[in-house]
Design an enzyme around this catalytic site. Sequence first.
Site, PDB file in Angstrom:
ATOM      1  N   SER A 194       0.823  -1.212   0.000  1.00 42.56           N
ATOM      2  CA  SER A 194       0.000   0.000   0.000  1.00 42.56           C
ATOM      3  C   SER A 194       0.854   1.257   0.000  1.00 42.56           C
ATOM      4  O   SER A 194       1.955   1.286   0.570  1.00 42.56           O
ATOM      5  CB  SER A 194      -0.860  -0.021   1.265  1.00 42.56           C
ATOM      6  OG  SER A 194      -1.526   1.202   1.432  1.00 42.56           O
ATOM      7  N   TYR A 215      -1.832   0.245  10.274  1.00 37.65           N
ATOM      8  CA  TYR A 215      -2.138  -0.484   9.038  1.00 37.65           C
ATOM      9  C   TYR A 215      -0.957  -0.386   8.069  1.00 37.65           C
ATOM     10  O   TYR A 215      -0.436  -1.392   7.586  1.00 37.65           O
ATOM     11  CB  TYR A 215      -3.418   0.056   8.379  1.00 37.65           C
ATOM     12  CG  TYR A 215      -3.549  -0.405   6.955  1.00 37.65           C
ATOM     13  CD1 TYR A 215      -3.837  -1.734   6.678  1.00 37.65           C
ATOM     14  CD2 TYR A 215      -3.340   0.472   5.885  1.00 37.65           C
ATOM     15  CE1 TYR A 215      -3.916  -2.182   5.364  1.00 37.65           C
ATOM     16  CE2 TYR A 215      -3.421   0.036   4.578  1.00 37.65           C
ATOM     17  CZ  TYR A 215      -3.710  -1.290   4.322  1.00 37.65           C
ATOM     18  OH  TYR A 215      -3.780  -1.721   3.024  1.00 37.65           O
ATOM     19  N   LYS A 257       1.907  -3.344   6.772  1.00 38.57           N
ATOM     20  CA  LYS A 257       2.278  -3.664   5.389  1.00 38.57           C
ATOM     21  C   LYS A 257       3.793  -3.527   5.204  1.00 38.57           C
ATOM     22  O   LYS A 257       4.431  -4.334   4.535  1.00 38.57           O
ATOM     23  CB  LYS A 257       1.516  -2.755   4.418  1.00 38.57           C
ATOM     24  CG  LYS A 257       0.042  -3.074   4.314  1.00 38.57           C
ATOM     25  CD  LYS A 257      -0.181  -4.386   3.590  1.00 38.57           C
ATOM     26  CE  LYS A 257      -1.618  -4.796   3.503  1.00 38.57           C
ATOM     27  NZ  LYS A 257      -1.820  -6.095   2.831  1.00 38.57           N
TER      28      LYS A 257
HETATM   29  N1  UFG Z   1     -12.928  10.919   2.556  1.00 35.42           N
HETATM   30  C1  UFG Z   1     -13.909  11.854   2.851  1.00 35.42           C
HETATM   31  N2  UFG Z   1     -15.086  11.416   3.391  1.00 35.42           N
HETATM   32  C2  UFG Z   1     -15.317  10.098   3.648  1.00 35.42           C
HETATM   33  C3  UFG Z   1     -14.313   9.148   3.329  1.00 35.42           C
HETATM   34  C4  UFG Z   1     -13.118   9.611   2.788  1.00 35.42           C
HETATM   35  O1  UFG Z   1     -13.740  13.054   2.641  1.00 35.42           O
HETATM   36  O2  UFG Z   1     -16.414   9.765   4.159  1.00 35.42           O
HETATM   37  C5  UFG Z   1     -11.670  11.391   1.960  1.00 35.42           C
HETATM   38  C6  UFG Z   1     -10.446  11.053   2.801  1.00 35.42           C
HETATM   39  O3  UFG Z   1     -10.187  12.084   3.706  1.00 35.42           O
HETATM   40  C7  UFG Z   1      -9.373  10.899   1.727  1.00 35.42           C
HETATM   41  C8  UFG Z   1     -10.146  10.431   0.494  1.00 35.42           C
HETATM   42  O4  UFG Z   1     -11.509  10.721   0.744  1.00 35.42           O
HETATM   43  O5  UFG Z   1      -8.821  12.135   1.446  1.00 35.42           O
HETATM   44  C9  UFG Z   1      -9.992   8.954   0.253  1.00 35.42           C
HETATM   45  O6  UFG Z   1     -10.299   8.270   1.468  1.00 35.42           O
HETATM   46  P1  UFG Z   1     -10.417   6.689   1.577  1.00 35.42           P
HETATM   47  O7  UFG Z   1     -10.783   6.385   2.980  1.00 35.42           O
HETATM   48  O8  UFG Z   1     -11.305   6.179   0.484  1.00 35.42           O
HETATM   49  O9  UFG Z   1      -8.964   6.183   1.241  1.00 35.42           O
HETATM   50  P2  UFG Z   1      -7.543   6.647   1.879  1.00 35.42           P
HETATM   51  O10 UFG Z   1      -6.871   7.621   0.995  1.00 35.42           O
HETATM   52  O11 UFG Z   1      -7.696   6.957   3.307  1.00 35.42           O
HETATM   53  O12 UFG Z   1      -6.810   5.265   1.680  1.00 35.42           O
HETATM   54  C10 UFG Z   1      -5.902   4.845   2.569  1.00 35.42           C
HETATM   55  C11 UFG Z   1      -4.575   4.676   1.866  1.00 35.42           C
HETATM   56  C12 UFG Z   1      -4.505   3.373   1.176  1.00 35.42           C
HETATM   57  C13 UFG Z   1      -5.000   2.287   2.079  1.00 35.42           C
HETATM   58  C14 UFG Z   1      -6.405   2.535   2.487  1.00 35.42           C
HETATM   59  C15 UFG Z   1      -6.910   1.421   3.364  1.00 35.42           C
HETATM   60  O13 UFG Z   1      -4.339   5.719   0.932  1.00 35.42           O
HETATM   61  O14 UFG Z   1      -3.182   3.109   0.851  1.00 35.42           O
HETATM   62  O15 UFG Z   1      -6.434   3.722   3.204  1.00 35.42           O
HETATM   63  O16 UFG Z   1      -8.234   1.166   3.153  1.00 35.42           O
HETATM   64  F1  UFG Z   1      -4.896   1.098   1.472  1.00 35.42           F
END
Ligand code: UFG
Length: 335
Positions: free
Chosen positions: A117, A141, A145
């Site tokens: 990741s 997490y 990894k």
């Molecule tokens: N986000 C929102 N509202 C939400 C959910 C997410 O604004 O309800 C924003 C987050 O702040 C982030 C973006 O949308 O900026 C993406 O969020 P995700 O939760 O979909 O994914 P992340 O970027 O947090 O993903 C992370 C890491 C990955 C990892 C994953 C695990 O970037 O490498 O979490 O599930 F694998």
Amino acid sequence: MKPILVTGGAGYIGSHVCKALALAGYLPVAFDSLEMGHAWAVRWGPLERGNILDRARLDAAFAAHRPHAVVHCAAYAYVAESVADPGRYIRNNVAGTLTLLEAMRDNGVPDLVFSSSCATYGEPQTVPIPESAPQNPVNPYGRSKLMSEQMFPAFAAVHGLRWASLRYFNAAGADPQGEIGEEHDPETHLLPLVLDAASGRRPAITVFGTDHATPDGTCVRDYVHVADLASAHVAALGALAAQGTLGAFNLGNETGHSVRQVIDTVSAVTGRDVPVVLGERRQGDPPVLIADSTRARNELAWRPRFPELADMVRTAWAWHRRYGSGTAGNCEELK
Ligand code: UFG
């Protein structure tokens, strides 16, 4: 057909990997506890139900199917949960990977493709992020990894492990033929939550922070289609067999989209208004994560087929409309 053991093969990414393997002429054997995965998502080969911490179940699966290689997708992947309960993540993701490595060693299976990741990088110092960037994860997490990755060189040196680690950026979308898709419980990822808001299944999407150091103030991520992630696993397996250990590859489209852009794209693709609530920042969210995937393009000849965010939204929306989040398991068609 060469059997390939796919841990987490009933999960979101693992099931798409199984489909890609089957289309490439392999027999994917899904090894999955079904704690997070779904039996309905295992459609291209047998399902071996088991936990990666259960050495006896792993040995039984190796004995029954004699896999040529392992694709290791099984893991817990909720960042917030990992902060609250780090031991759970270290046990499952790190000790589970160690158990798998020892089972591979003792069953004479040398080749491993590992689901890693971009969370292993933490707050990046440079964007786009190359594989050589410092790895300083900011949550357990990502740490789990990284700790898994760090075991591979020692097993390679002593036991002949040959490995590739695929560092995914933000997986999105669903199978373009609509056969499988994303279904997490609880769902925390942005795109399925925005689709829920578009379809009225949730009242609104909460935007986590509007004051980040980005053009529109919302976080920027590099979204990559799950089918394109899947094809990279097939390419890595072939390259491993031909060349031996490959090391790490970033998998992303090298393009950033903000949370607002994701919401706007969902509105455009679905033709629906998306109710939005502006919320606080989520702790530990880097403002920008974008991959440098030069290595995957050059050394795996990896060419994403669905690099456009609209294609990810379109395929995810088709899946969502057919089965809706949280309902695929009740669907007769998938049983
Ligand atoms: N986000 C929102 N509202 C939400 C959910 C997410 O604004 O309800 C924003 C987050 O702040 C982030 C973006 O949308 O900026 C993406 O969020 P995700 O939760 O979909 O994914 P992340 O970027 O947090 O993903 C992370 C890491 C990955 C990892 C994953 C695990 O970037 O490498 O979490 O599930 F694998």
